[in-house]
Scaffold this active site. Structure first.
Site, mmCIF file in Angstrom:
data_model
loop_
_atom_site.group_PDB
_atom_site.id
_atom_site.type_symbol
_atom_site.label_atom_id
_atom_site.label_comp_id
_atom_site.label_asym_id
_atom_site.label_seq_id
_atom_site.Cartn_x
_atom_site.Cartn_y
_atom_site.Cartn_z
ATOM 1 N N SER A 44 -2.952 2.128 7.002
ATOM 2 C CA SER A 44 -2.250 1.771 5.770
ATOM 3 C C SER A 44 -3.057 2.046 4.511
ATOM 4 O O SER A 44 -2.481 2.232 3.430
ATOM 5 C CB SER A 44 -1.866 0.287 5.804
ATOM 6 O OG SER A 44 -3.000 -0.521 6.065
ATOM 7 N N HIS A 251 -4.387 -5.043 0.406
ATOM 8 C CA HIS A 251 -4.372 -3.588 0.362
ATOM 9 C C HIS A 251 -4.592 -3.131 -1.077
ATOM 10 O O HIS A 251 -4.263 -3.853 -2.023
ATOM 11 C CB HIS A 251 -3.050 -3.026 0.878
ATOM 12 C CG HIS A 251 -2.903 -3.088 2.362
ATOM 13 N ND1 HIS A 251 -2.472 -4.218 3.023
ATOM 14 C CD2 HIS A 251 -3.151 -2.164 3.319
ATOM 15 C CE1 HIS A 251 -2.453 -3.984 4.329
ATOM 16 N NE2 HIS A 251 -2.856 -2.740 4.539
#
Length: 269
Positions: A44, A251
């Site tokens: 990711s 993230h």
């Protein structure tokens, strides 16, 4: 980058300088960039989770138009670009589903991988929802996995890349530190938990860098460029817990992709 490719590239630079002096090399730099075949692999952090602007065709892989591979390709116009990185990917997913675009003509490969194998998501879930003791214990388990199992898994990925793209330069990018200690966060995890999470990220990076070096690959450390932009810094390039879109938690945001990962890849590619 292999020696033969480095030598050829150096010769090309020298020739380009001579041609520029004579006025004959005007298109050389563009031609060099456009001759590259680039493949972006990984999890990711490479697909761009957290940056928004996801390509609907990528489904659950959540590939973002703001992810660093897309930004690098837009800036350098390679002759071909394949983007197979996928949210949630582990080492086995890379070897099973992401390597098809690689071939003997591939010049550049980028990859982030290993965090999901080491249990990153479960570490953060444990630390956010359970006690400090549980958090520290889960981090210790992750570090033990990095010692015992992850090196062999990384070897399998790196060997598979070399087998399919033997001439490629491979850039293995690491993960940032997540927290600025003594920063602006007034609630949430304890400083001890934040320090332990940072330490685990650095531990993972060190193990990844060792395996990359043993395969002749470049390890690109993103920690320096993210310093000052961690969670609790006041200018974070990382999401903290995002309760409205939990998958984006921990993230890089769009600024982390463009200001952190992109220049790091550019410096190594």
């Amino acid at each position: 980058m292999k020696l033969s490719r480095f030598a050829a590239f150096s010769s090309a630079l020298l020739l380009g300088g001579v041609l520029a002096l004579t006025g004959a090399g005007q298109a050389h730099a563009t031609d060099t960039a456009q001759s590259l075949d680039y493949v972006a692999l990984g999890d990711s952090y490479s697909s761009g989770v957290g940056a928004g602007s996801y390509d609907s065709a990528s489904g659950n892989c959540l590939r973002s138009t703001r992810a660093y591979p897309q930004l690098w390709a837009a800036a350098h116009s390679p002759s071909s670009f394949a983007f197979t990185a996928c949210a949630g990917a582990r080492t086995g997913d890379v070897t099973a589903t992401q390597l098809d675009p690689l071939n003997s003509a591939t010049d550049l490969v980028s990859v982030t991988i290993g965090g999901n194998d080491a249990g990153f998501s479960d570490v953060m879930t444990t630390c956010v929802l359970q006690s400090e003791a549980s958090c520290l214990a889960r981090i210790a388990t992750a570090r033990a996995y990095v010692d015992s199992t992850l090196p062999g898994q990384l070897d399998q990925v790196y060997s598979a890349i070399s087998a399919k793209a033997p001439a490629a330069q491979v850039v293995v990018l690491g993960y940032p530190r997540f927290y600025k200690l003594g920063g602006s966060c007034l609630i949430g995890l304890s400083e001890k938990e934040r320090a332990a999470i940072n330490g685990a990220s650095e531990y993972l990076n060190a193990a990844t860098a060792k395996r990359a070096a043993d395969h002749g690959y470049d390890f690109a450390d993103v920690v320096p460029v993210f310093t000052g932009h961690e969670i609790c810094s006041g200018a974070a390039w990382l999401h903290s817990v995002n309760w409205t879109n939990i998958v984006e938690s921990y993230h890089p945001n769009a600024a982390g992709q463009s200001g952190g990962y992109l220049p790091t890849l550019t410096a190594h590619a």
